[in-house]
Enzyme design. Sequence first.
Site, PDB file in Angstrom:
ATOM      1  N   GLY A 236      15.038  13.767  58.470  1.00 53.36           N
ATOM      2  CA  GLY A 236      15.061  15.152  58.012  1.00 53.36           C
ATOM      3  C   GLY A 236      15.876  15.851  59.090  1.00 53.36           C
ATOM      4  N   ASP A 237      15.793  15.630  60.403  1.00 52.69           N
ATOM      5  CA  ASP A 237      16.594  16.158  61.399  1.00 52.69           C
ATOM      6  C   ASP A 237      18.081  16.088  61.078  1.00 52.69           C
ATOM      7  OD1 ASP A 237      14.428  17.024  63.646  1.00 52.69           O
ATOM      8  OD2 ASP A 237      14.199  14.938  63.361  1.00 52.69           O
TER       9      ASP A 237
END
Length: 424
Positions: A236-237
Amino acid sequence: MKLVVVGDSLLDVDIEGTVSRLCPDAPAPVLDVTAEHPRPGGAALAATMAARDGVDVLLVSAVSEDATGERLRSLVEVPAMFGRVDSVPVKTRLRCDGTSLARVDRGGSGRPQVTDDMLDAVLSADFVLASDYGRGLLSDERLRSVLARVPVVWDPHPRGPAPVPGARLVTPNLAEATKFSDTSDPDEAARVLLDRWQARAVVVTMGGDGAVLHCGGTPVAVPAPEVLAADPCGAGDRFAVSAAVELAGGAAYDEAIAEAVAAAAEFLENGGISGLRAPLPSTVDAVRKRGGTVVATGGCFDVLHPGHVRMLAAARALGDCLVVCLNSDQSVRRLKGEGRPVNHQDERIEVLRALESVDDVVVFGEETPSAVLGRLRPDVWVKGGDYTAELLPETEVVRRWGGRTVVVPYHRGHSTTEILSRRA
């Protein structure tokens, strides 16, 4: 392009080992630890990813002024501006053969402090990534007021606040979007959140199923390449960083999301978060590849004197490269008291690296270098003769991978404390 990553930073620790038996009192595996890998997490992880992409990045976050906070600071590879918080969240994963057996969370108390300098840094950015991990930094009203005035991609968290109105892009995953919108349909969730958050665009990420982008018209579905990945941590990052960089560079929304989906898939294909561990000094890699012997030693090395120089020369003679594990400024202060170190961390690094015997320096913030040794895995660990090898906590650590501890001669009459007392 100057990217500012602002948000909650965490300390992530992977403790790896082998499992060959169960506990005698419960059907739980016994992990025989072989290595420990600390790394920056949360906003600090996102900033690290951006920096390794070659982006000019500044991290704006909050850390505690204790050993855990100092450990996190020592792992951050990018320029940073920190406010204070009572304690840094620590997420420790117990892992075997690439699989997590359990996770232990601790810390994360207190309201993060936001300083005027932090606000100025955010205002000066060409583009901002708000990396929310639900620890309170992005709830600060002054910070939110500033974020509403800059182009921002917002990576939300279920425990965090709503994005500021006008965000260029908000990037919830499907579970987060479902919680925020009360619908599990990604198209409908994106539409609801676009209106509710008054954002310019919302993209709902769905792992292997790709992403759905909503900018106010017809939603755009972006497929993801097929990737086999046991550990999605950090994807996600990776997605949010890539989307922010693409938008900052002038890409259209659909182009930015396609690039971000591809970047997240490539990240997982290349080993995911394990591939982002802090790199070893290049000298260590080179020596190890040719079958040489890696030697390490450690200490404060505050006021360099002949005893230090002789010890370092003796250590270097034991192998093909010497890495000095250096106590950080706060670590020295905790060990030696106020007024120490005399020479700050950057100065001590510069002096040590100028010595012919020293090949590289790594900094650690804990009381002992055990964690950084787990990353370096030296063949030989060296201390001066004022220590007894069997009493050193590092001795048992080094034995885990077959390393050995060596004590070299101690030169009496040469110590920083004695030198300072003579000058008093």
